[in-house]
Scaffold this motif. Structure first.
Motif, short mmCIF file in Angstrom:
data_model
loop_
_atom_site.label_atom_id
_atom_site.label_comp_id
_atom_site.label_asym_id
_atom_site.label_seq_id
_atom_site.Cartn_x
_atom_site.Cartn_y
_atom_site.Cartn_z
N GLY A 158 0.83 -1.22 0.00
CA GLY A 158 0.00 0.00 0.00
C GLY A 158 0.86 1.26 0.00
O GLY A 158 2.08 1.20 0.08
N TYR A 159 0.18 2.40 -0.11
CA TYR A 159 0.88 3.69 -0.04
C TYR A 159 1.37 3.93 1.38
O TYR A 159 0.66 3.66 2.35
CB TYR A 159 -0.07 4.84 -0.40
CG TYR A 159 -0.28 5.01 -1.88
CD1 TYR A 159 0.68 5.64 -2.66
CD2 TYR A 159 -1.45 4.56 -2.50
CE1 TYR A 159 0.49 5.81 -4.02
CE2 TYR A 159 -1.65 4.73 -3.85
CZ TYR A 159 -0.69 5.35 -4.61
OH TYR A 159 -0.87 5.52 -5.95
N ASP A 161 2.70 6.54 4.46
CA ASP A 161 2.34 7.88 4.92
C ASP A 161 3.23 8.92 4.22
O ASP A 161 4.46 8.79 4.27
CB ASP A 161 2.54 7.97 6.45
CG ASP A 161 1.95 9.24 7.03
OD1 ASP A 161 2.18 10.33 6.45
OD2 ASP A 161 1.25 9.15 8.06
N PRO A 162 2.66 9.91 3.56
CA PRO A 162 3.49 10.88 2.81
C PRO A 162 4.39 11.72 3.70
O PRO A 162 5.31 12.38 3.21
CB PRO A 162 2.46 11.77 2.10
CG PRO A 162 1.16 11.53 2.80
CD PRO A 162 1.22 10.17 3.40
N PRO A 357 5.57 14.18 -1.48
CA PRO A 357 5.57 13.09 -0.49
C PRO A 357 6.98 12.60 -0.16
O PRO A 357 7.89 12.72 -0.97
CB PRO A 357 4.77 11.99 -1.20
CG PRO A 357 4.84 12.31 -2.64
CD PRO A 357 5.01 13.80 -2.77
N SER A 360 10.77 6.57 -0.17
CA SER A 360 10.48 5.22 0.34
C SER A 360 10.80 5.08 1.83
O SER A 360 11.82 5.58 2.32
CB SER A 360 11.32 4.20 -0.43
OG SER A 360 11.46 3.02 0.33
#
Ligand code: PLP
Length: 479
Positions: A158-159, A161-162, A357, A360
């Protein structure tokens, strides 16, 4: 050697003349060498099948670092204009590629070529801003990193947290409270691409385009340039032995929306912003509803006495605090953090989520564990000891040659008489593997002060004595 003419081609000096390097041009030195040689080959001045000078010889002839020439040679080998034959040297290809002409479009130029002599190279002696290359805790770091790489490889997709990994933001809350006296929550912390990334986010989130900012004079050249690029007028405000002069700031630009400062250890003079000035600065910011950007780039790396608490510890409402791992761990991590006032946390979260954002979370989580396990604090303690020893070694090596020396955080400043060509000295020093910074370029008025700023973090093999003598010789040559 079959197919290769034994003709050894022009000498290093002749080749250097053909390349015609321009210092401080807007193209990097590597790029200039690459295109200069490609052109010389295309025009037959460097004949097909001839041997070109070794990287070392050409570097000396051009007065640049060996790595700069090597990078250009690598690119020419990639484009089949040169052939690398190991111990037998480097040769112009016997059969040149079909186009046999200078490529119409060169590769993307290296940024900031006029002030950053090269990216992706090992730091040189006296180079400012790079931590000790020989003291990075490689073993423990690679163990931790490998575990986190494995984890992400088999984990959720999933994405993230930015604002960056929660684990690291939480670790930073504890670290900042202990080491810098800052009281904040993880919701106020954003992981950034170093100080530079944090500054970009602030300019964006606060909508600073078209405003004015106080910028320290002398001060970090790249920060001043960054402000101007972001459409903010950087107003130089003098720095004295107490740090930035708030009275001058008010006189020059009372309406500034931000003050960008290095209160912990001023860059480059190393002074700590006095308590009185801290009070004046915060009073100004409250009165004008302006912001203070605290560049805490050297954070805890204070060699004498205890580090002063961060400015953000005094006023969490007006100060945006930036820290970086570039000085404490490695600039190669490209990681730092931004702590914003609670009232701005939501707005900054949205700004990074939509426009900038965090990168990684693998590296974030590895750094979080590094902090959690106590490696970071231990590493900082070790670095302080190491740098203090290197500082006194450098002072000892310089004392026989220079009478006036001043300590400036992780550097030593050699003041030189007005009119000394410090930029020329710094340029000439590169050929000897030395990268002192000319003091004049840190000032708005480039003729006001001259000198050399020497970073102490990297010790050459055999100590500083030879480099100190070399500097003295260069100062005499260009004095
Ligand atoms: C004054 C100052 N601030 C910040 C930085 C660190 O910038 P970054 O975190 O982008 O590497 C440097 C690096 O040289 C610096 O000199």
């Amino acid at each position: 050697m079959p197919g290769i003419d034994k003709n050894s081609g022009p000498s290093a000096v002749q080749t250097a003349e053909q390349i015609g390097l321009q210092r401080y041009a807007d193209r990097s030195l590597t790029e200039q060498i690459r295109t200069g040689m490609a052109q010389a080959i295309a025009e037959g001045r460097l004949p097909a099948g001839s041997r070109v000078p070794s990287c070392r010889d050409l570097a000396v002839a051009l007065g640049v670092a060996r790595g700069t020439v090597r990078a250009a040679y690598d690119m020419l080998v990639d484009s089949q204009l040169l052939v690398a034959r190991g111990a037998a040297g480097t040769w112009v290809s016997a059969v040149l590629p079909a186009a046999h002409a200078i490529p119409q479009k060169g590769p993307v130029l290296a940024p900031l070529a006029d002030v950053v002599h090269a990216f992706d190279v090992v730091p040189m002696t006296f180079q400012m801003g790079a931590p000790a290359s020989d003291a990075f805790p490689a073993k423990v770091w690679s163990r931790i990193l490998a575990r986190h790489v494995r984890e992400i490889a088999g984990g959720a997709t999933g994405y993230a947290d930015p604002r960056g990994s929660l684990a690291l933001r939480q670790e930073l809350v504890s670290y900042l409270s202990l080491a810098r006296g800052i009281r904040c929550q993880a919701s106020q912390v954003i992981i950034t691409n170093g100080y530079t990334g944090a500054l970009g986010i602030i300019c964006l989130a606060l909508g600073l385009h078209g405003s004015r900012a106080w910028s320290e004079d002398p001060g970090y050249l790249l920060a001043r340039r960054a402000l101007n690029l972001a459409g903010i007028e950087a107003i130089p405000v003098p720095v004295d032995e107490q740090g930035i002069s708030v009275a001058d700031g008010i006189r020059l630009a009372d309406d500034a929306r931000v003050a960008l400062i290095t209160p912990g250890q001023q860059s480059p003079l190393g002074v700590t912003l006095s308590l009185a000035r801290r009070g004046e600065l915060l009073a100004w910011a409250r009165r004008q509803d302006s912001w203070i950007i605290e560049d805490d780039y050297l954070g805890e790396l204070q060699l004498q006495g205890r580090a002063a608490p961060a400015l953000a510890a005094l006023d969490a409402e007006r100060v945006l605090h930036i820290g970086t791992f570039s000085k404490t761990l490695s600039p190669a991590l490209r990681m730092g953090y931004l702590v914003v006032p609670d009232a701005l946390a939501g707005h900054f979260a949205e700004t990074v989520a939509l426009l900038a954002p965090a990168s990684s979370s693998v590296l974030h989580n590895a750094v979080a564990e590094f902090l959690h396990e106590g490696h970071y604090m231990r590493h900082l303690r070790r670095m302080k000891r190491l740098y203090a020893a290197r500082l006194s070694e450098l002072l000892q090596a310089l004392e026989p040659h220079f009478t006036q020396l001043s300590r400036a955080a992780l550097a030593v400043i050699i003041p030189l008489p007005q009119g000394t060509r410090d930029v020329q000295i710094a340029k000439a020093a590169l050929a000897y593997g030395l990268a002192p910074s000319p003091l004049s370029v840190w000032y708005q008025d480039k003729t006001a002060y001259c000198g050399l700023v020497l970073g102490v973090t990297n010790l050459p093999e055999g100590g500083f004595a030879e480099s100190a003598a070399r500097l003295k010789a260069l100062v005499e040559e260009f004095g």
